[in-house]
Design a protein around this motif. Structure first.
Motif, PDB file in Angstrom:
ATOM      1  N   ARG A 192       2.236   6.891  11.749  1.00 37.23           N
ATOM      2  CA  ARG A 192       2.452   8.091  10.944  1.00 37.23           C
ATOM      3  C   ARG A 192       2.582   9.320  11.846  1.00 37.23           C
ATOM      4  O   ARG A 192       3.458  10.155  11.662  1.00 37.23           O
ATOM      5  N   ASP A 193       1.714   9.409  12.863  1.00 33.29           N
ATOM      6  CA  ASP A 193       1.761  10.573  13.756  1.00 33.29           C
ATOM      7  C   ASP A 193       3.086  10.637  14.507  1.00 33.29           C
ATOM      8  O   ASP A 193       3.657  11.714  14.689  1.00 33.29           O
ATOM      9  N   LYS A 194       3.558   9.479  14.937  1.00 33.59           N
ATOM     10  CA  LYS A 194       4.841   9.459  15.662  1.00 33.59           C
ATOM     11  C   LYS A 194       5.977   9.903  14.749  1.00 33.59           C
ATOM     12  O   LYS A 194       6.858  10.649  15.157  1.00 33.59           O
ATOM     13  N   VAL A 195       5.930   9.431  13.521  1.00 35.92           N
ATOM     14  CA  VAL A 195       6.975   9.805  12.573  1.00 35.92           C
ATOM     15  C   VAL A 195       6.966  11.312  12.351  1.00 35.92           C
ATOM     16  O   VAL A 195       8.004  11.973  12.397  1.00 35.92           O
ATOM     17  N   VAL A 196       5.793  11.861  12.150  1.00 34.42           N
ATOM     18  CA  VAL A 196       5.704  13.289  11.878  1.00 34.42           C
ATOM     19  C   VAL A 196       6.148  14.089  13.104  1.00 34.42           C
ATOM     20  O   VAL A 196       6.824  15.113  12.980  1.00 34.42           O
ATOM     21  N   ARG A 197       5.809  13.600  14.283  1.00 36.24           N
ATOM     22  CA  ARG A 197       6.244  14.296  15.503  1.00 36.24           C
ATOM     23  C   ARG A 197       7.772  14.350  15.596  1.00 36.24           C
ATOM     24  O   ARG A 197       8.353  15.380  15.902  1.00 36.24           O
ATOM     25  N   VAL A 198       8.410  13.214  15.327  1.00 42.04           N
ATOM     26  CA  VAL A 198       9.882  13.183  15.380  1.00 42.04           C
ATOM     27  C   VAL A 198      10.455  14.133  14.328  1.00 42.04           C
ATOM     28  O   VAL A 198      11.371  14.917  14.604  1.00 42.04           O
ATOM     29  N   LEU A 199       9.881  14.068  13.150  1.00 41.50           N
ATOM     30  CA  LEU A 199      10.348  14.932  12.062  1.00 41.50           C
ATOM     31  C   LEU A 199      10.185  16.405  12.441  1.00 41.50           C
ATOM     32  O   LEU A 199      11.072  17.224  12.225  1.00 41.50           O
ATOM     33  N   ASP A 200       9.047  16.729  13.030  1.00 40.90           N
ATOM     34  CA  ASP A 200       8.759  18.112  13.408  1.00 40.90           C
ATOM     35  C   ASP A 200       9.769  18.668  14.399  1.00 40.90           C
ATOM     36  O   ASP A 200      10.050  19.860  14.392  1.00 40.90           O
ATOM     37  N   ARG A 201      10.240  17.800  15.263  1.00 45.37           N
ATOM     38  CA  ARG A 201      11.219  18.278  16.246  1.00 45.37           C
ATOM     39  C   ARG A 201      12.531  18.677  15.573  1.00 45.37           C
ATOM     40  O   ARG A 201      13.276  19.488  16.082  1.00 45.37           O
ATOM     41  N   GLY A 229       2.829  21.554   5.907  1.00 48.15           N
ATOM     42  CA  GLY A 229       2.138  21.393   4.633  1.00 48.15           C
ATOM     43  C   GLY A 229       2.234  19.998   4.070  1.00 48.15           C
ATOM     44  O   GLY A 229       2.783  19.784   2.994  1.00 48.15           O
ATOM     45  N   ILE A 230       1.737  19.028   4.807  1.00 52.07           N
ATOM     46  CA  ILE A 230       1.695  17.674   4.275  1.00 52.07           C
ATOM     47  C   ILE A 230       0.470  17.548   3.380  1.00 52.07           C
ATOM     48  O   ILE A 230      -0.662  17.512   3.855  1.00 52.07           O
ATOM     49  N   ALA A 231       0.723  17.511   2.081  1.00 54.23           N
ATOM     50  CA  ALA A 231      -0.381  17.513   1.126  1.00 54.23           C
ATOM     51  C   ALA A 231      -0.974  16.119   0.960  1.00 54.23           C
ATOM     52  O   ALA A 231      -2.134  15.969   0.583  1.00 54.23           O
ATOM     53  N   GLY A 232      -0.173  15.134   1.204  1.00 57.03           N
ATOM     54  CA  GLY A 232      -0.665  13.769   1.037  1.00 57.03           C
ATOM     55  C   GLY A 232       0.315  12.807   1.649  1.00 57.03           C
ATOM     56  O   GLY A 232       1.445  13.177   1.980  1.00 57.03           O
ATOM     57  N   GLU A 233      -0.157  11.585   1.845  1.00 53.18           N
ATOM     58  CA  GLU A 233       0.734  10.635   2.510  1.00 53.18           C
ATOM     59  C   GLU A 233       0.288   9.219   2.198  1.00 53.18           C
ATOM     60  O   GLU A 233      -0.826   8.980   1.715  1.00 53.18           O
ATOM     61  N   GLU A 234       1.175   8.301   2.506  1.00 50.08           N
ATOM     62  CA  GLU A 234       0.826   6.891   2.389  1.00 50.08           C
ATOM     63  C   GLU A 234       1.638   6.136   3.441  1.00 50.08           C
ATOM     64  O   GLU A 234       2.809   6.407   3.627  1.00 50.08           O
ATOM     65  N   VAL A 235       0.963   5.242   4.142  1.00 55.79           N
ATOM     66  CA  VAL A 235       1.661   4.433   5.141  1.00 55.79           C
ATOM     67  C   VAL A 235       1.569   2.971   4.729  1.00 55.79           C
ATOM     68  O   VAL A 235       0.481   2.464   4.468  1.00 55.79           O
ATOM     69  N   LEU A 236       2.713   2.332   4.666  1.00 52.24           N
ATOM     70  CA  LEU A 236       2.733   0.906   4.330  1.00 52.24           C
ATOM     71  C   LEU A 236       3.312   0.136   5.512  1.00 52.24           C
ATOM     72  O   LEU A 236       4.462   0.331   5.888  1.00 52.24           O
ATOM     73  N   SER A 237       2.504  -0.710   6.091  1.00 52.49           N
ATOM     74  CA  SER A 237       2.960  -1.535   7.214  1.00 52.49           C
ATOM     75  C   SER A 237       3.719  -2.730   6.663  1.00 52.49           C
ATOM     76  O   SER A 237       3.670  -2.999   5.465  1.00 52.49           O
TER      77      SER A 237
END
Lengths: 509, 529
Positions: free
Chosen positions: A413-422, A428-436
């Motif tokens: 999730r952190d890697k995804v958000v980092r890529v997105l942030d770039r 303002g991520i209010a909530g999330e869900e990660v499905l492997s």
């Protein structure tokens, strides 16, 4: 018997199969394990007020022949006025905007690379030649080349269609199909971003990299098969299909888990449900996974060994993870703050895609994921609270064999958000869900956690999807048919497998 | 100038020589022109270091077609092979696997990793043998043209389709899989032990820029079983006197039939007049005319090098430009003071007398490929080595040995450009020795001389474009009616009286002679000369 046919699974294929059978006058009951209809396209609330349609990103490849077969225009189907655009962003705010399936020049390409803009026209001309043939293949059952005279005649059709392209068109298409998409695209294009976008469309969900042979076939299928898409998206399509099935008289039962398929003397007799209830019918169509159907639900004694062997050897190496983000505000891409995009693919070059696949191949956690982003609330604002955004990110480079601990999921999730942030403002991520992939396997009862039910290598497509002797929907158990994503033409082409399987079942009676 | 020759054959490699021999046997006056001082092209034996003779490039005889051996009476001209006794693989954990002619011993060897695999191994061999029998006619005849409008050719295609359709069920399934799967995926459906799958899978990647997990690599697995249907236990073997012995026997047959062969006669260009080939001009300026010219050089050298784009249709030039070469392998030839030994299996033995594969796991092989994809030679390469001096004493002084190492991956396109290869050559050689030393710690002390050939060297010295040993990748879209380009896969070219007969034509690369022989037959059939 109380029913003529039982359909397993209420995904798009199951619903389409039920509708098709019911329209042919069969008394049909469809049973679904979960509480809601739609399978991988069912709406899921992953954070209060935020919903996404499962794993289904869009309906661009929904086929006209399904609409006709099920008369969907009379059950609420409306095409979009124009297809959804997809962004290939760059961190500096430049990038490209594509309309999948469309011949028009991607926005931004003429400025980035005039040569590629010229090459684009040549490439689309090649696709235009192939389009009719590809669409025809997508709309039909694979020919039974070993099935006697009728089978042979069916095989002659595509052969003649191929020859009608002329010697040049024919050899160009035959040459392209087995190629790696990287090689194919490099013959036309130079811009890394352009190639990455197109290559990502070819390899998504397939346990493939851009250098894998046969990925050009997938790009051809997906590009030639793309249309405008359904208004309201995947979940609206679920509604339409369910309406069509019900109005034709099919019964749809949810929260109804099948525990066994009963077989007697080589013929299917019905199904057993959790809780002991038995449903009887001479026809059973299973839209769930092939391994699950043949190895878990059919009793061992009911299936010849070749079919067990085939089912065991279908490769389904799920390598997709889903990261869902509930954003306080719309997703704003750098340099395009005033625009809204339903789709984006974040990948800079094909080498990045290949390196991501290398990690999957070596069963390692992904280092630099490429992203397949779908903003579900862009077309349907009701899927998120006002002013907010409901985002589904599929990461098609998440090895299925990993031990997917909570830490591993958080790291992804952190890697995804980092890529997105770039590339965008995703504050303002209010909530999330990660499905492997493991979660996907459990939640959706997916063979191998695979969103396509089976790998998309050339050896598991068309005549071989999912396996040479299981590629005509029929199974060695009389009356039992396969109707899920692992059959031709597969998951992109929503509901098409269901319709073709139902046709095969109707013909066999 | 009078027309002295019916045909000029460009290149004295095994295909050029085979073509020449067939044409000469049919009574045609044939001249073969070879650039180097020795015959054989990439199938050549050379005394690289005094007393040590190497099969410099191609190192084992694999698929030499039996009918060519018979037609040209090659045995009378010195063709002799010594069968490879064994395929041996050492593993880092000290274990090893030797698969040989003794089936009971092989069963025991495999059983140390998996009892199940040991049983399945022979079943697999039989299935592959039966499938190979199906493929054989395809590599022994010109490629059928699916675009053809000729009813006879269409009939031929339908016949092929019917043969395919009539395969027994389980073979039909396997056959479809072979055409489209990766070597590892295919083998994993049969076997469970990585130690067996890895060394079996490597035959799918030899000479290609693909990994063992890349789709499309399964097909070549079949080639390993082609030999069995020709009567012998596989056709893999050492040629007496090195691989050049094969070429020399073909040259002998050609000469006996009246062909003339000139070495050190490099071609500058092919004479094209009025859209037809009329002869060649040598680098020396000498002009030689003939009724027709047939080139065994690869497509790029033939058409871009010797003909020139100005004599060719634009579409053909464009098609040739996308024909892919990208050589992926190199060669390291070692002159050894004495026989080195493996830690895991010390001393001499059958395991030393066959081919030895350093490629202990599927992951190892895939990592080797990964390096190459991004422009590096493999940090730990796949090495296939042979020590032919153990069975052919003529190759090295008494007690000493020659060791030939085929090394993959060495991508032609190094990061920074192929021109960087000369400066990387020794580092590449060191990597190979380091890799060997992991299994044969004493090897460094035994090395008297070493010759390192990178893809760059293969291009410069042997004229192999981008160092591709097969004259172009053997990928599905570059085979049969598409080799080298659709429409020109029948040995004809857009230049009248110019023909091709090299590995860049159907059925492709490898020491089999089929392209040369089939080209000659087509030329004779078409009354080209």
């Amino acid at each position: 018997m109380t029913h003529d046919a039982i359909v397993l699974g209420a995904g798009h294929n199951g619903l389409a199969a039920a509708a098709r059978l019911a329209r042919a006058g069969k008394r049909v009951v469809l049973v679904e394990r979960r509480a809601e209809l739609g399978g991988l396209a069912a709406l899921e609330e992953f954070h209060p007020g935020f919903r996404v349609p499962g794993l289904q990103h869009g309906t661009a490849c929904f086929q006209e022949h399904v609409v006709e077969a099920l008369d969907l225009h009379n059950h609420g189907l409306a095409w979009r006025s124009r297809p959804a655009e997809a962004l290939a962003p760059e961190p500096d705010g430049t990038g490209l905007v594509f309309t999948p399936g469309d011949d028009a020049l991607p926005r931004g390409l003429a400025d980035r690379s005039p040569e590629d803009a010229t090459a684009w026209r040549a490439w689309r001309a090649f696709l235009a030649d192939a389009r009719g043939l590809v669409r025809d293949l997508l709309a039909r059952r694979p020919p039974e080349v070993r099935g006697g005279l009728t089978g042979l005649l069916a095989a002659v059709r595509p052969a003649l269609a191929l020859r009608r392209l002329g010697p040049r068109g024919m050899t160009e298409l035959l040459r392209a199909v087995p190629m790696a998409v990287e090689d194919h695209l490099s013959e036309y294009f130079r811009d890394p971003l352009l190639k990455a976008f197109l290559a990502s469309r070819a390899i998504e969900g397939g346990f493939l990299g851009p250098r894998s042979a046969g990925t050009t076939a997938l790009l051809l299928m997906r590009e030639c098969g793309a249309g405008r898409g359904v208004r309201g998206g995947p979940s609206e399509l679920t509604e339409v299909l369910a309406t069509a099935a019900k109005s034709a008289g099919a019964t749809l039962r949810t929260e109804c888990e099948v525990t066994a398929i009963s077989v007697e003397k080589g013929s299917v007799r019905g199904v057993e449900l959790a809780g002991g209830e038995k449903l009887e019918a001479p026809l059973v169509l299973s839209a769930t996974g092939v391994a699950r159907t043949l190895l878990e639900l059919v009793p061992t004694s009911g299936l010849p060994s070749f079919a067990r062997y085939a089912a065991r050897h279908i490769r389904a190496r799920g390598s997709t993870a889903a990261v869902r983000l509930a954003l306080d505000s719309p997703l704003r891409w750098n340099g395009r703050e005033d625009e809204t995009f339903e789709h984006a693919r974040v990948a800079a070059c094909t080498d990045d895609l290949e390196r991501a696949f290398d990690r999957v191949k070596h069963k390692l956690p992904c280092e630099a994921p490429w992203l397949d982003v779908y903003v579900a609330s862009a077309e349907r604002p009701e899927l998120a609270p006002e002013g907010a955004a409901s985002v589904s990110v599929l990461v098609h480079c998440a090895a299925g064999d990993l031990d997917w601990t909570d830490d591993a999921k958080r790291a992804l999730r952190d890697k995804v958000v980092r890529v997105l942030d770039r590339h965008a403002t995703a504050s303002g991520i209010a909530g999330e869900e990660v499905l492997s992939p493991t979660d996907l396997r459990e939640r959706y009862a997916l063979d191998g956690g695979h969103p396509h039910h089976a790998d998309l290598g050339l050896d598991q497509l068309f005549l071989q999807r999912p396996s040479p002797r299981l590629s005509h929907y029929a199974t060695p158990v009389r009356g039992l048919f396969l109707a899920g994503r692992a059959t031709h033409p597969g998951s992109e082409f929503l509901g098409a497998s269901g319709v073709l399987a139902a046709d095969a079942a109707l013909e066999a009676r | 100038m009078k027309r002295d020759w019916d045909a000029i054959v460009i290149g004295g490699g095994h295909n050029g020589l085979t073509c020449a021999a067939y044409l000469a046997q049919a009574g045609r006056r044939v001249l073969v022109l070879e650039k180097r001082h020795v015959l054989g092209g990439a199938a050549v034996s050379e005394e690289v270091f005094p007393g040590f003779t190497f099969s410099v490039c191609s190192y084992v005889v694999s698929l030499m077609r039996p009918w060519i051996i018979r037609d040209l009476d090659l045995v009378r001209h010195g063709y002799q092979t010594i069968p490879l006794e064994c395929s041996f693989t050492p593993y880092p954990d000290g274990r090893s696997l030797a698969r040989g002619t003794d089936s009971e011993a092989t069963r025991r060897e495999i059983a140390q990793f998996s009892a199940r695999d040991a049983e399945v191994y022979f079943e697999y061999g039989q299935a592959m043998g039966r499938l190979a029998a199906f493929v054989k006619p395809i590599i022994d005849s010109p490629a059928p043209q699916p675009t053809s409008k000729n009813p006879l050719e269409i009939l031929e295609l339908l016949r092929l389709g019917k043969r395919f359709r009539d395969l027994p069920d389980e073979l039909f399934d396997q056959k479809l899989g072979l055409l489209t799967m990766s070597a590892v995926d295919f083998l994993e459906a049969w076997f469970e032990s990585d130690q067996l799958i890895a060394p079996m899978a490597v035959s799918g990647i030899i000479g290609t820029f693909l990994g063992v997990r890349s789709p499309g690599t399964a097909y070549v697995l079949l080639h390993h079983y082609m030999g069995e249907i020709d009567g012998a236990f596989r056709s893999w073997g050492f040629a007496r006197g090195g691989t050049g012995g094969v070429s020399l026997s073909i040259a002998g047959a050609a000469r006996a039939a009246g062909a003339e062969i000139r070495t050190e006669a490099p071609i500058e260009r092919i004479l094209v007049e009025g859209g037809a080939a009329r002869g060649v001009v040598l680098e020396s300026g000498e002009e030689i005319r003939a009724k027709c010219v047939v080139s065994s050089a690869d497509p790029r050298r033939t058409f871009m090098g010797f003909v020139g784009a100005e004599h060719l249709p634009d579409e053909f030039v464009a098609d040739l430009s996308r024909y892919r070469y990208r050589g992926s392998s190199g060669k390291v030839n070692l002159a050894l003071d004495r026989l080195p030994e493996f830690t895991c299996r010390p001393g001499d033995g059958p395991h030393m007398r066959g081919d030895i594969a350093i490629g202990p796991s599927v992951d190892y092989l895939e990592r080797a490929y990964d390096d190459a994809k991004y422009g590096q030679f493999s940090k730990r390469p796949y090495i296939n080595m042979v020590i032919p001096s153990l069975v052919d004493k003529s190759l090295a002084p008494p007690g000493k040995h020659v060791m030939s190492c085929f090394v993959q991956y060495a991508p032609y396109d190094l990061e920074g450009g192929a021109e960087r290869w000369p400066e990387q050559r020794e580092a590449f050689g060191d990597t190979v020795i380091d890799t060997l030393a992991e299994y044969m710690p004493g090897i460094r002390e035994t090395i008297l001389h070493r010759q390192v050939l990178t893809p760059w060297d293969l291009e410069q010295e042997f004229g192999l474009t981008e160092g591709n040993i097969f004259h172009g990748e053997l990928s599905l879209e570059q085979l049969a009616f598409q080799r080298p380009t659709a429409g020109w896969a029948n040995y004809k070219t857009p230049v009248r009286e110019l023909w091709t007969c090299g590995s860049g034509t159907h059925p492709g690369g490898g020491l089999m002679g089929a392209p040369g022989a089939l080209a000659a037959k087509e030329m004779l059939r078409a009354r080209a000369l």
